[in-house]
Design a protein around this motif. Structure first.
Motif, PDB file in Angstrom:
ATOM      1  N   GLY A 115       0.814  -1.211   0.000  1.00  0.00           N
ATOM      2  CA  GLY A 115       0.000   0.000   0.000  1.00  0.00           C
ATOM      3  C   GLY A 115       0.845   1.257   0.000  1.00  0.00           C
ATOM      4  O   GLY A 115       0.545   2.225  -0.703  1.00  0.00           O
ATOM      5  N   ALA A 116       1.939   1.257   0.783  1.00  0.00           N
ATOM      6  CA  ALA A 116       2.820   2.425   0.827  1.00  0.00           C
ATOM      7  C   ALA A 116       3.489   2.659  -0.519  1.00  0.00           C
ATOM      8  O   ALA A 116       3.601   3.803  -0.982  1.00  0.00           O
ATOM      9  N   SER A 117       3.937   1.605  -1.175  1.00  0.00           N
ATOM     10  CA  SER A 117       4.607   1.779  -2.474  1.00  0.00           C
ATOM     11  C   SER A 117       3.617   2.186  -3.559  1.00  0.00           C
ATOM     12  O   SER A 117       3.983   2.899  -4.499  1.00  0.00           O
ATOM     13  N   MET A 118       2.364   1.744  -3.450  1.00  0.00           N
ATOM     14  CA  MET A 118       1.340   2.239  -4.377  1.00  0.00           C
ATOM     15  C   MET A 118       1.177   3.746  -4.225  1.00  0.00           C
ATOM     16  O   MET A 118       1.086   4.485  -5.214  1.00  0.00           O
ATOM     17  N   GLN A 119       1.133   4.207  -2.980  1.00  0.00           N
ATOM     18  CA  GLN A 119       1.037   5.639  -2.731  1.00  0.00           C
ATOM     19  C   GLN A 119       2.236   6.373  -3.327  1.00  0.00           C
ATOM     20  O   GLN A 119       2.083   7.401  -3.994  1.00  0.00           O
ATOM     21  N   LEU A 120       3.441   5.853  -3.082  1.00  0.00           N
ATOM     22  CA  LEU A 120       4.652   6.485  -3.606  1.00  0.00           C
ATOM     23  C   LEU A 120       4.601   6.604  -5.120  1.00  0.00           C
ATOM     24  O   LEU A 120       4.853   7.676  -5.688  1.00  0.00           O
ATOM     25  N   CYS A 121       4.281   5.522  -5.796  1.00  0.00           N
ATOM     26  CA  CYS A 121       4.289   5.497  -7.254  1.00  0.00           C
ATOM     27  C   CYS A 121       3.208   6.421  -7.829  1.00  0.00           C
ATOM     28  O   CYS A 121       3.449   7.160  -8.775  1.00  0.00           O
ATOM     29  N   ALA A 122       2.010   6.373  -7.234  1.00  0.00           N
ATOM     30  CA  ALA A 122       0.900   7.179  -7.752  1.00  0.00           C
ATOM     31  C   ALA A 122       1.147   8.674  -7.551  1.00  0.00           C
ATOM     32  O   ALA A 122       0.914   9.480  -8.456  1.00  0.00           O
ATOM     33  N   VAL A 123       1.615   9.059  -6.366  1.00  0.00           N
ATOM     34  CA  VAL A 123       1.869  10.476  -6.092  1.00  0.00           C
ATOM     35  C   VAL A 123       3.013  10.991  -6.957  1.00  0.00           C
ATOM     36  O   VAL A 123       2.940  12.087  -7.527  1.00  0.00           O
ATOM     37  N   THR A 124       4.082  10.199  -7.087  1.00  0.00           N
ATOM     38  CA  THR A 124       5.201  10.605  -7.938  1.00  0.00           C
ATOM     39  C   THR A 124       4.746  10.792  -9.376  1.00  0.00           C
ATOM     40  O   THR A 124       5.107  11.766 -10.040  1.00  0.00           O
TER      41      THR A 124
END
Length: 694
Positions: free
Chosen positions: A239-248
């Motif tokens: 979930g954290a890496s999904m957030q990172l990728c989507a926000v970036t």
């Protein structure tokens, strides 16, 4: 006794800390460096960094898997036989240097990125990635203690320092070639540290084969982790890496594909790791869940206002704050579930890395394949809300109701966006280069029918289909725009040869007359069928039109001189700019293709970057003159506010009243220098407020 065995425990701890810190610093310094080198081969697309993130997370997973495999007690004697040769080969690769294979961009961009990164930094990256879990396990076995979790925070501190220094110090002041040399020297130093510790561990394994290493005393057997805990070790980091990728992706697609907007979200992501693992006593679940609920509501408001333009500081601040809260929640809850048994530590790291890889693969690779529109940010919020529901489930019905409702609302937001994106949409397609859709409306009335090409939320051209407007250029390309004036007055009385970098809806084809030759360059294969079939500019132009697929700079470099009277550079995706089209080396390519007295027309309309001073620097470095032309909005004719910079040596053209009255010199910006392929930074030209709409 070997010199490595003679190290005192205190000296060994310092060596462990130095090796882990240096490995982390090198690991995250090479990420923006390697990705920046790939941008020219792939049109400066923001998806380059997202795909690189997928590679880095997969390589991190493989590094942790290697550490997990090599860390097993029965394989400790292999430490020197296997790890040392790999360190030697990796050091040789780093000293030879890594250069992106531009030719590989002819295949699918995803494969091109993976192929290049594997060949250039694959083995060094894998060994750096394995360092933190492997050396922590070695130290735990050597000292017969629990896992030294503080070394994980030290590793993240090294990573964060690299991300802070890269856009602020390394990129602005150190050329890429020098960055590579310094990085190679740093890797050799790391390899020496790691080799010394490998020899120490190998010797310890041989001299104490029966020692119950990596375990606590036999009278206290720690409990094994539950299946639920292990599952959350995977899902929470995902979930954290999904957030990172989507926000970036959201920031780099709508501002610029540059290291600054890559490392800010990644820095926030790593900061939450440090806080979660170093200061877990500061985390309070009830506070994090309430803040997360507020951010969910804020996201819903932001995405429901699809026509609103937000200031850059507000956009960056909101998404970075949301990313911080979401990732801190995910990482702190992961820490709370950490294993008590040191023998499970590498499995713990392995599942964290697997979750990170899965999250980036879903956002960076699968979403463009599964969805025709971009739902990345909302899907990442949906996943976060579902994880909050899973974590808070045991807290009672109040939390279950809150996060069950939050998850349902986020799912409803996805459905709402799907409906909005599909409304009045003729076609919608998404690929590596972005999400395209063509919207049709019957407003304003004088347009009869209007079609608009959008890349994400940014318009890339419109056409009015009223009989007297079909061949009238609109949006940024009106008759009084910089490019309009260049095309109208460059060579009156004769046929023209025109080059255009960036096809869009094909609007500039409206300027083509019989006898003219127009050559468009377009990297996104999805754009051409849209421009030909849903817009009439190209098919109704009397000019001879050809369209060259692929990156314009690479295509131009391989072509004989085209003798363009006007070459328009209009290849910007959203508000992001491909930097490789705005360097001294790119100018040399353009000049080779210009006819005597030819004109370069740079479209530099941008909400966040003050590009005209940089284009003026490029013109000066190329021995040419630059003038800026600003035009205002005219809703009655579908014309937008536009900024073009004309670069030429044609003094007669610049002296024409139609040009001299509207074209102005560009004020100098102190400290700015002409960008090169080896050195560029956007920090000096950032506009931290929205320009006044006119």
């Amino acid at each position: 006794m070997s010199s490595t065995r003679s190290l005192t425990r205190g000296s060994a701890r310092i060596l462990y800390g130095c090796a882990i810190f240096l490995a982390a610093f090198l690991l995250f310094a090479v990420e923006p460096m390697a990705a920046k080198q790939l941008l020219p081969a792939l049109g400066g697309s923001s998806a380059v960094w997202l795909t690189c993130l997928v590679f880095f997370q997969v390589a991190l997973l493989l590094g942790y898997l290697y550490a997990h495999w090599l860390g097993c007690a029965r394989r400790l004697p292999l430490t020197r036989a296997l790890h040392l040769p790999l360190l030697l080969v990796a050091a040789a690769i780093s000293l030879i240097g890594f250069q992106p294979d531009l030719a590989s961009a002819s295949v699918h961009p995803f494969l091109a990125i993976f192929h290049t990164l594997i060949l250039t930094i694959g083995l060094p990256f894998l060994l750096l990635a394995s360092t933190s879990p492997l050396l922590q396990l070695w130290q735990a076995r050597e000292e017969g203690s629990g896992v030294p979790w503080k070394l994980f925070a030290l590793s993240n501190a090294g990573s964060l320092l690299a991300l802070v220094l890269y856009p602020s110090v390394i990129e602005p002041y150190i050329s890429l070639s020098l960055q590579r040399r310094i990085w190679a020297i740093g890797f050799v130093v790391y390899a020496v540290f790691s080799a010394a510790l490998a020899c120490r561990t190998h010797a310890s394994a041989l001299s104490e084969p029966a020692a119950p290493s990596a375990s606590v005393p036999s009278f206290e057997t720690p409990p094994r982790s539950t299946l639920r805990a292990r599952l959350l070790w995977f899902l929470l980091p995902a979930g954290a890496s999904m957030q990172l990728c989507a926000v970036t992706g959201h920031l780099s697609q709508n501002v610029a594909a540059i290291p600054l907007l890559w490392v800010l979200p990644l820095g926030v992501y790593l900061l939450t790791f440090i806080l979660a693992f170093e200061t877990p006593h500061l985390y309070r679940r009830w506070i994090a869940l309430r803040l997360l609920a507020v951010m969910l509501a804020g996201l819903g408001l932001m995405f429901s206002k699809t026509g609103v333009t937000w200031p850059i500081l507000m956009i960056i601040g909101f998404f970075l704050l949301e990313l911080f809260i979401a990732c801190l929640f995910c990482h702190a809850e992961t820490w709370a579930l950490r294993p008590a048994d040191p023998s499970e530590s590498t499995l713990f790291y392995l599942l964290i890395a697997a979750g990170g890889a899965a999250g980036t693969i879903f956002i960076g690779i699968l979403c463009p394949l599964l969805f025709a529109a971009n739902y990345d940010v909302v899907l990442s919020f949906l996943a976060t809300a579902a994880l909050a529901l899973a974590v808070a489930w045991q807290s009672g019905w109040g939390q279950r109701l809150l996060w069950g409702t939050g998850t349902a609302l986020m799912f409803a937001l996805v459905i709402m966006l799907h409906i909005v994106y599909g409304r009045s949409t003729l076609v919608q397609v998404r690929n590596f280069y972005g999400s395209l859709r063509v919207r049709e409306s019957h407003w304003p009335p004088q347009a009869h029918t209007m079609r608009t090409l959008l890349n994400g939320t940014i318009e890339h051209g419109t056409q009015w289909f009223a009989s007297d407007m079909r061949r009238i250029p609109t949006t940024y390309y009106a008759f009084d725009s910089g490019v309009g004036l260049a095309l109208r007055f460059c060579c009156e009385g004769r046929a023209r040869t025109i080059g255009v970098i960036g096809l869009g809806a094909g609007t500039l084809a409206a300027y083509g007359d019989a006898g003219d030759r127009m050559q468009f360059y377009e990297i996104n294969p999805a754009v051409l069928p849209i421009a030909r079939n849903l817009f009439a500019y190209i098919r109704e132009s009397p000019a001879q039109i050809s369209i060259i697929p692929g990156d314009a700079r690479i295509s131009l470099a391989s072509e004989p001189p085209q003798h363009f009277d006007v070459l328009a550079i209009d290849a910007f995706s959203g508000d992001a700019i491909p930097l490789h089209l705005l360097t001294v080396q790119a100018m040399q390519v353009y000049r080779r293709h210009l006819a005597p007295g030819g004109i370069l027309a740079f479209h530099v309309s941008n909400r966040y970057l003050d590009l005209p001073p940089e284009v003026e620097k490029l013109a000066e470095a190329s021995g040419m003159q630059a003038r800026v032309i600003d035009t205002h909005t005219d809703d009655a004719r579908g014309e937008y506010r536009a900024t073009w910079v004309l670069v030429t040596n044609n003094t007669a053209f610049l002296a024409r009243p139609q040009i001299a009255d509207v074209a102005f010199l560009i004020p100098d910006k102190p400290g700015l220098r002409a960008w090169t392929d080896d050195a560029s930074s956007l920090l000096p030209i950032f506009q931290w407020h929205l320009p006044t709409t006119q």
